[in-house]
Enzyme design. Structure first.
Site, PDB file in Angstrom:
ATOM      1  NE  ARG A  38     -27.307   5.827 -10.345  1.00  0.00           N
ATOM      2  CZ  ARG A  38     -27.901   6.996 -10.189  1.00  0.00           C
ATOM      3  NH1 ARG A  38     -29.085   7.058  -9.648  1.00  0.00           N
ATOM      4  NH2 ARG A  38     -27.300   8.099 -10.571  1.00  0.00           N
ATOM      5  CD  GLN A  39     -25.886   5.537 -14.430  1.00  0.00           C
ATOM      6  OE1 GLN A  39     -25.732   5.915 -13.276  1.00  0.00           O
ATOM      7  NE2 GLN A  39     -25.124   5.920 -15.437  1.00  0.00           N
ATOM      8  CB  THR A  40     -28.339  -2.486 -15.129  1.00  0.00           C
ATOM      9  OG1 THR A  40     -29.712  -2.183 -15.006  1.00  0.00           O
ATOM     10  CG2 THR A  40     -27.680  -2.456 -13.788  1.00  0.00           C
ATOM     11  N   GLY A  41     -28.400  -0.844 -18.374  1.00  0.00           N
ATOM     12  CA  GLY A  41     -28.815  -1.165 -19.732  1.00  0.00           C
ATOM     13  C   GLY A  41     -30.240  -1.688 -19.787  1.00  0.00           C
ATOM     14  CB  SER A  71     -34.280   1.663 -20.927  1.00  0.00           C
ATOM     15  OG  SER A  71     -33.630   2.000 -22.078  1.00  0.00           O
ATOM     16  N   GLY A  72     -33.304   2.562 -17.525  1.00  0.00           N
ATOM     17  CA  GLY A  72     -33.823   3.255 -16.357  1.00  0.00           C
ATOM     18  C   GLY A  72     -33.947   4.743 -16.620  1.00  0.00           C
ATOM     19  CB  SER A  73     -31.791   7.148 -18.455  1.00  0.00           C
ATOM     20  OG  SER A  73     -31.675   6.468 -19.679  1.00  0.00           O
ATOM     21  CB  ALA A 115     -38.099   3.901 -17.285  1.00  0.00           C
ATOM     22  CG  ASP A 150     -33.296   2.647 -24.892  1.00  0.00           C
ATOM     23  OD1 ASP A 150     -32.942   1.512 -25.216  1.00  0.00           O
ATOM     24  OD2 ASP A 150     -32.543   3.641 -24.870  1.00  0.00           O
TER      25      ASP A 150
HETATM   26  N1  LIG Z   1     -32.277   4.635 -11.390  1.00  0.00           N
HETATM   27  C1  LIG Z   1     -31.997   5.924 -11.659  1.00  0.00           C
HETATM   28  N2  LIG Z   1     -32.328   6.896 -10.802  1.00  0.00           N
HETATM   29  C2  LIG Z   1     -32.068   8.164 -11.087  1.00  0.00           C
HETATM   30  N3  LIG Z   1     -31.479   8.584 -12.222  1.00  0.00           N
HETATM   31  C3  LIG Z   1     -31.113   7.673 -13.099  1.00  0.00           C
HETATM   32  C4  LIG Z   1     -31.363   6.286 -12.882  1.00  0.00           C
HETATM   33  N4  LIG Z   1     -30.887   5.629 -13.944  1.00  0.00           N
HETATM   34  C5  LIG Z   1     -30.394   6.539 -14.777  1.00  0.00           C
HETATM   35  N5  LIG Z   1     -30.510   7.775 -14.274  1.00  0.00           N
HETATM   36  C6  LIG Z   1     -30.090   9.019 -14.921  1.00  0.00           C
HETATM   37  O1  LIG Z   1     -29.974   8.778 -16.335  1.00  0.00           O
HETATM   38  C7  LIG Z   1     -28.625   8.979 -16.791  1.00  0.00           C
HETATM   39  C8  LIG Z   1     -28.301   8.011 -17.888  1.00  0.00           C
HETATM   40  O2  LIG Z   1     -28.458   6.687 -17.430  1.00  0.00           O
HETATM   41  P1  LIG Z   1     -28.048   5.451 -18.377  1.00  0.00           P
HETATM   42  O3  LIG Z   1     -26.577   5.268 -18.281  1.00  0.00           O
HETATM   43  O4  LIG Z   1     -28.654   5.664 -19.712  1.00  0.00           O
HETATM   44  O5  LIG Z   1     -28.749   4.250 -17.609  1.00  0.00           O
HETATM   45  P2  LIG Z   1     -29.840   3.198 -18.105  1.00  0.00           P
HETATM   46  O6  LIG Z   1     -29.077   2.076 -18.729  1.00  0.00           O
HETATM   47  O7  LIG Z   1     -30.523   2.753 -16.858  1.00  0.00           O
HETATM   48  O8  LIG Z   1     -30.739   3.907 -19.041  1.00  0.00           O
HETATM   49  C9  LIG Z   1     -27.803   8.862 -15.513  1.00  0.00           C
HETATM   50  O9  LIG Z   1     -26.592   9.536 -15.639  1.00  0.00           O
HETATM   51  C10 LIG Z   1     -28.728   9.501 -14.481  1.00  0.00           C
HETATM   52  O10 LIG Z   1     -28.714  10.916 -14.591  1.00  0.00           O
HETATM   53  O1  LIG Z   2     -26.276  -0.261 -26.412  1.00  0.00           O
HETATM   54  C1  LIG Z   2     -27.475  -0.521 -26.423  1.00  0.00           C
HETATM   55  O2  LIG Z   2     -27.896  -1.646 -26.734  1.00  0.00           O
HETATM   56  C2  LIG Z   2     -28.478   0.564 -26.047  1.00  0.00           C
HETATM   57  O3  LIG Z   2     -27.833   1.486 -25.132  1.00  0.00           O
HETATM   58  C3  LIG Z   2     -28.652   2.536 -24.606  1.00  0.00           C
HETATM   59  O4  LIG Z   2     -29.601   2.002 -23.701  1.00  0.00           O
HETATM   60  P1  LIG Z   2     -29.246   1.854 -22.100  1.00  0.00           P
HETATM   61  O5  LIG Z   2     -30.403   1.187 -21.444  1.00  0.00           O
HETATM   62  O6  LIG Z   2     -29.081   3.253 -21.565  1.00  0.00           O
HETATM   63  O7  LIG Z   2     -28.001   1.063 -21.998  1.00  0.00           O
HETATM   64  C4  LIG Z   2     -29.277   3.291 -25.763  1.00  0.00           C
HETATM   65  O8  LIG Z   2     -30.186   4.250 -25.297  1.00  0.00           O
HETATM   66  C5  LIG Z   2     -29.950   2.372 -26.793  1.00  0.00           C
HETATM   67  O9  LIG Z   2     -30.423   3.118 -27.878  1.00  0.00           O
HETATM   68  C6  LIG Z   2     -28.977   1.315 -27.266  1.00  0.00           C
HETATM   69  O10 LIG Z   2     -29.574   0.424 -28.179  1.00  0.00           O
HETATM   70 MG   LIG Z   3     -30.267   4.940 -20.715  1.00  0.00          MG
END
Ligand SMILES: Nc1ncnc2c1ncn2[C@@H]1O[C@H](COP(=O)(O)OP(=O)(O)O)[C@@H](O)[C@H]1O
Ligand SMILES: O=C(O)[C@H]1O[C@H](OP(=O)(O)O)[C@H](O)[C@@H](O)[C@@H]1O
Ligand SMILES: [Mg+2]
Length: 349
Positions: free
Chosen positions: A117-120, A122-124, A126, A169
């Site tokens: 989760r939220q580790t860059g 692109s879980g969001s 996906a 992403d």
């Molecule tokens: N694993 C997850 N399960 C549910 N919601 C998620 C998850 N990861 C991200 N989200 C949702 O997407 C939003 C943006 O996440 P983001 O910081 O972009 O994470 P990522 O780097 O995984 O894309 C979060 O605030 C949350 O609402």
């Molecule tokens: O900073 C980046 O490299 C990317 O950050 C976001 O991706 P995330 O997986 O949520 O960290 C963003 O959506 C991308 O466009 C950026 O390149």
């Molecule tokens: Mg994201």
């Protein structure tokens, strides 16, 4: 996949290999779809239209107030429900605006994900990408929504929620495989999307993914730099252009299998990010992940906005061993990155 009336789609995590985050700024990137992790979304016809909360990612029931506070501190307030809702709205609007008829009854959307989760990684997006695929099939409009515009719909769903993000992403997730992307302004202004060129993923040397449980909000990480860029900050603008050039040079380096050049470009990519964003915004654990790899001589950079790192060991297996040991000692997970191939069908193209 369709089983009777049930539609289910996966979308994979992605690694921003070179040029990120210049995608947010009319730059260029090379990214690939990562088979190691994915999100899946299921659509089932139902009486009412239901967006199903995920039992653990959208937690609303807690053991105690400590549990609640802990959870909010570590993972924030939001899960995937808001992403699915926003996508439905954006998709509906897009179809209305483009006179694409949406026929069909109601449905229930549910999701699952194993993307850290939220580790860059692109879980969001996906989650949003897999959901978009379900809607395209449910309404049988896959042939009417061009592949090139799908990443925009996915991004718009997140923008709708105020999340600052870019297209790379979503492009990697829609196309699959390894993709070179050029988001130059003149082209974007004219067409509304960038130039996306699939590349042969066998050009990639073995790459490693390093990550840790330390969720960071990508929208928050991006917002200060984004504001400075919008305000015309010369340093951010010129540095971001240099980041974009890394993808351009990186494409030539990959095509020539010039991996020593790749090392230099990956490292430069992170170093430029670091001077723009600053160590506080990047987070000490994230910086340590990059440095652990560099201490054994590997090239390393963020996969996205922070939380995970992509590393390359130019000296081969003995260096990989050193890297694995160093990660283990530091408490970071490491695995070999596997490229997810493109799964676009004729109907999509
Ligand atoms: N694993 C997850 N399960 C549910 N919601 C998620 C998850 N990861 C991200 N989200 C949702 O997407 C939003 C943006 O996440 P983001 O910081 O972009 O994470 P990522 O780097 O995984 O894309 C979060 O605030 C949350 O609402
Ligand atoms: O900073 C980046 O490299 C990317 O950050 C976001 O991706 P995330 O997986 O949520 O960290 C963003 O959506 C991308 O466009 C950026 O390149
Ligand atoms: Mg994201």
């Amino acid at each position: 996949m369709e089983d009777g009336d049930v539609i289910e789609h996966k979308a994979y995590a992605r690694i921003g290999l070179l040029g990120n985050p210049s995608d947010v700024y009319f730059g260029r990137t090379i990214s690939f779809s990562l088979a190691n992790f994915w999100a899946s979304v299921k659509l089932e016809p139902s009486q009412d239209l239901i967006i199903q909360p995920h039992p653990s990612h959208d937690l609303v029931r807690f053991n105690s107030i400590d549990h609640l506070v802990n959870r909010l501190q570590n993972e924030g307030y939001y899960g995937g429900v808001r992403l699915l809702m926003a996508l439905c709205k954006i998709f509906y609007r897009y179809c209305k605006d483009n006179e694409i008829e949406l026929n069909g009854g109601n449905f229930t959307l549910s999701y699952d994900t194993n993307i850290p989760r939220q580790t860059g990684l692109s879980g969001s997006s996906a989650i949003v990408c897999a959901a978009l695929s379900c809607l395209l099939d449910f309404y049988k409009v896959r042939h009417l929504v061009k592949v090139d515009v799908r990443p925009n719909l996915i991004l718009d769903a997140e923008k709708e929620l105020g999340i600052v993000a870019g297209l790379q992403d979503r492009v990697a997730q829609v196309y699959g495989g390894l993709v070179y992307m050029d988001f130059r302004k003149e082209y974007m202004d004219k067409w509304g999307y960038g130039v996306y060129v699939p590349m042969d993923s066998s050009l990639l040397p073995p790459l490693y993914l390093i990550y840790a449980e330390n969720p960071s909000d990508s929208g928050k990480v991006h917002s200060t730099v984004r504001k400075r860029w919008l305000d015309g900050d010369e340093f951010i603008i010129s540095t971001m252009n240099k980041v974009a050039d890394i993808a351009l040079e990186g494409r030539d380096a990959l095509l020539a299998k010039n991996y020593s050049k790749l090392v230099a470009l990956m490292n430069k990519n992170f170093d430029l990010r670091r001077v723009m964003f600053g160590d506080d915004a990047l987070g000490s654990m994230n910086i340590e992940m990059v440095e652990v790899a560099r201490r054994v001589g590997a090239a390393s950079k963020f996969t996205g906005s922070g939380g995970a790192v992509v590393a390359f060991c130019p000296d081969g297996p003995s260096q990989v061993k050193l890297l694995e040991n160093a990660c283990k000692k530091a408490g970071f997970a490491i695995q070999k990155a596997i490229v997810a191939p493109s799964f676009l069908r004729d109907l999509d193209l």
